[in-house]
Scaffold this motif. Structure first.
Motif, short mmCIF file in Angstrom:
data_model
loop_
_atom_site.label_atom_id
_atom_site.label_comp_id
_atom_site.label_asym_id
_atom_site.label_seq_id
_atom_site.Cartn_x
_atom_site.Cartn_y
_atom_site.Cartn_z
N PRO A 61 0.82 -1.22 0.00
CA PRO A 61 0.00 0.00 0.00
C PRO A 61 0.85 1.27 0.00
O PRO A 61 1.91 1.33 0.60
CB PRO A 61 -0.81 -0.11 1.30
N SER A 62 0.32 2.29 -0.68
CA SER A 62 1.00 3.58 -0.74
C SER A 62 0.00 4.69 -0.46
O SER A 62 -1.22 4.49 -0.49
CB SER A 62 1.62 3.79 -2.11
N ASP A 63 0.54 5.88 -0.22
CA ASP A 63 -0.32 7.03 -0.02
C ASP A 63 -1.16 7.31 -1.27
O ASP A 63 -2.36 7.64 -1.17
CB ASP A 63 0.50 8.27 0.36
N GLU A 64 -0.59 7.11 -2.44
CA GLU A 64 -1.33 7.36 -3.68
C GLU A 64 -2.49 6.38 -3.84
O GLU A 64 -3.59 6.75 -4.27
CB GLU A 64 -0.38 7.25 -4.88
N MET A 65 -2.27 5.11 -3.51
CA MET A 65 -3.31 4.11 -3.61
C MET A 65 -4.49 4.44 -2.69
O MET A 65 -5.65 4.42 -3.10
CB MET A 65 -2.74 2.72 -3.26
N VAL A 66 -4.18 4.77 -1.45
CA VAL A 66 -5.25 5.03 -0.48
C VAL A 66 -6.01 6.30 -0.83
O VAL A 66 -7.24 6.37 -0.71
CB VAL A 66 -4.69 5.09 0.95
N ASP A 67 -5.32 7.32 -1.28
CA ASP A 67 -6.01 8.56 -1.67
C ASP A 67 -7.00 8.30 -2.81
O ASP A 67 -8.10 8.86 -2.83
CB ASP A 67 -5.00 9.63 -2.08
N ALA A 68 -6.62 7.46 -3.77
CA ALA A 68 -7.53 7.13 -4.87
C ALA A 68 -8.77 6.39 -4.37
O ALA A 68 -9.90 6.66 -4.80
CB ALA A 68 -6.80 6.30 -5.92
#
Length: 368
Positions: A61-68
């Protein structure tokens, strides 16, 4: 001395049985992977909304994935989140419990001030993260090139639902890396200065189940998925209880930059630095005797022989790769050591003794 087990822990015979017992339906959101859910439901449609993580990217998981994901569920009136998966699914799902107004950066900034608005049920499909019973979510922050953890009480699940059948189709490599991750959880929490008799009870149980399971594999002469995965699933949860109370330490701290920079699976990164980290502890005079006593019972040997036997067994389960094989050199080792000191103090506080930046660099260099 403090010790707690926050989520209820329940065993179910099947995913269908869980769905019926919990009466899943409107107001529920399953977060999972399509390849996990479809076979378990026998081709039937899920009784509630489903979000497939792979739509948002592969890997950890990454910050970009969770934001999306947060953007896509904004405005939905979900009351329960059901996380069915490994560490990525669980860590992502823990961040979906709050108000729609936050992105990942704001969630990390708000921390303990966050107000929880949804329930969470976690069904692990690997035998490693232990996240079903912890209050921690770990993300890769792309620009910082490292992983960071949010650890607040609001991230505890309401229930950890254990379904051994969910692990029977694990690829061997995922089993090996995840179970080694669970062993590191148990081991690091066992020698942590925050360890208690209660956390060590769970840590010892996890070490025994995992290592004895590995010994059965070695006796059979083949590194393959065990026929019975229930012990490994339970051991992972036990290790989660242990490190949820006493913490993980330098092995995890050193693994995070490896995972973030080279996209190495977390358990594999732990395996790369596990032995060198504990060798450094021994050289610096850390008291590892509590863990040695447990290992001496498991391996039926003298305490001073335990480490060699354990690491040889781990190398049977999973062939260890060097850091050099993925491109790490002395300069990169220095950069990663600086990143550990800067970003992983939460974990380094649980070391049995303090490690300097130079000592961390030496650990990395010994793994090249």
């Amino acid at each position: 001395m403090e010790f707690s087990i926050k989520p209820a822990i329940a065993l179910y015979d099947s995913l269908k049985g869980f769905v019926e017992a919990k009466a899943l339906g409107e107001g529920d959101l399953i977060v999972t992977n399509e390849y996990v859910l479809s076979p378990q439901l026998g081709g039937e449609a899920a009784p509630c909304d489903v979000l497939y993580q792979e739509k948002y990217g592969q890997g950890e998981p990454s910050d970009e994935m969770v934001d999306a994901i947060l953007g896509d569920i904004k405005g939905k009136q979900y009351k329960r989140i059901v996380a069915i998966g490994g560490g990525t699914i669980i860590d992502v799902s823990k961040l979906l419990l709050f108000s729609d107004e936050y992105n990942v950066e704001a969630l990390y900034e708000q921390g303990s001030a966050l107000k929880r608005e949804r329930e969470l049920i976690v069904i692990p499909t690997t035998c490693g993260t232990g996240s079903e019973v912890t209050n921690i979510s770990i993300l890769e922050f792309k620009q910082k090139k490292t992983k960071m953890g949010l650890a607040i009480p609001q991230l505890y699940a309401d229930e950890a639902a254990l379904i051994p059948d969910m692990l029977n189709t694990l690829p061997y490599g995922v089993f090996a890396t995840s179970s080694i991750d669970a062993l590191v959880h148990a081991m690091e929490s066992y020698v942590s200065p925050k360890a208690t008799p209660f956390s060590r009870m769970f840590g010892k149980g996890a070490m025994e189940k995992i290592l004895k399971g590995y010994q059965k594999m070695q006796d059979a002469g083949e590194a393959k998925l065990p026929d019975d995965m229930e012990d490994f699933l339970i051991a992972s949860t036990m290790a989660g209880v242990a490190f949820g109370n006493a913490g993980c330490a330098a092995v995890h701290a050193l693994a995070y930059p490896i995972g973030a920079m080279y996209h190495v699976p977390h358990g594999k990164a732990n395996h790369m630095v596990f032995e060198a980290t504990f060798n450094m502890y021994k050289e610096l005079g850390a008291d590892l005797s509590p863990a040695e006593e447990v290992l001496a019972e498991i391996f039926a040997c003298q305490p001073e022989e335990t480490w060699e036997k354990m690491f040889a067994l781990l190398d049977f389960v999973l062939q260890r790769e060097s850091l050099g094989s993925i491109g790490v050199d002395s300069d990169v080792a220095g950069e990663m050591a600086a990143s550990v000191i800067q970003n992983q103090q939460r974990l380094l506080a649980n070391n049995p003794l303090e490690l300097t930046q130079e000592q961390i660099k030496i650990i990395y260099e010994r793994c090249i």
